[in-house]
Design an enzyme around this catalytic site. Structure first.
Site, short mmCIF file in Angstrom:
data_model
loop_
_atom_site.label_atom_id
_atom_site.label_comp_id
_atom_site.label_asym_id
_atom_site.label_seq_id
_atom_site.Cartn_x
_atom_site.Cartn_y
_atom_site.Cartn_z
N SER A 104 0.84 -1.20 0.00
CA SER A 104 0.00 0.00 0.00
C SER A 104 0.87 1.24 0.00
O SER A 104 2.08 1.18 -0.11
CB SER A 104 -0.92 0.05 1.22
N TYR A 164 -3.18 0.74 -2.96
CA TYR A 164 -4.32 1.20 -2.17
C TYR A 164 -3.79 1.97 -0.96
O TYR A 164 -2.61 1.90 -0.62
CB TYR A 164 -5.21 0.03 -1.75
#
Length: 115
Positions: free
Chosen positions: A24, A57
């Protein structure tokens, strides 16, 4: 339906790269709020310093910390100090406005532009 740029954090400075961390990008919570980017949202990262471009993300970092840390395998695509652009998109059937959050070297907001 079209993917349209909704918001971006422009020329953020990478504060850390953590290869052995869950994948991430961790972003200062204040920056997320200003940009309207959600935790868990898919974002595109463009590395201004080396030309790499990838998707990941979002994790929320401590508000006011200035944190922009690239985690997991994507950490191989950035180095601490690199300038990156973080872009969030929206799937829509109508044109939408977009917002750019411009930051300084400490990832503090210096300007907000609405297109």
């Amino acid at each position: 339906m079209r993917w349209m740029l909704r918001s971006k954090i422009h020329r953020a400075t990478v504060t850390d790269t953590r290869l052995d961390y869950e994948g991430s990008i961790t972003i200062d919570g204040d920056l997320l709020e200003r940009a309207g980017i959600w935790v868990g949202e898919k974002v595109t990262i463009a590395n201004v310093s080396n030309g790499a471009r990838f998707e990941t993300y979002v994790f929320k970092g401590d508000a006011g910390s200035g944190t922009v840390a690239v985690n997991g395998a994507a950490a191989r695509l950035c180095e601490k100090g690199d300038k990156i652009i973080i872009m969030g998109y929206e799937l829509t059937s109508e044109p939408i406005g977009s917002k750019a959050i411009l930051v300084d070297g400490g990832n503090r907001v210096v300007k907000e532009v609405v297109y």
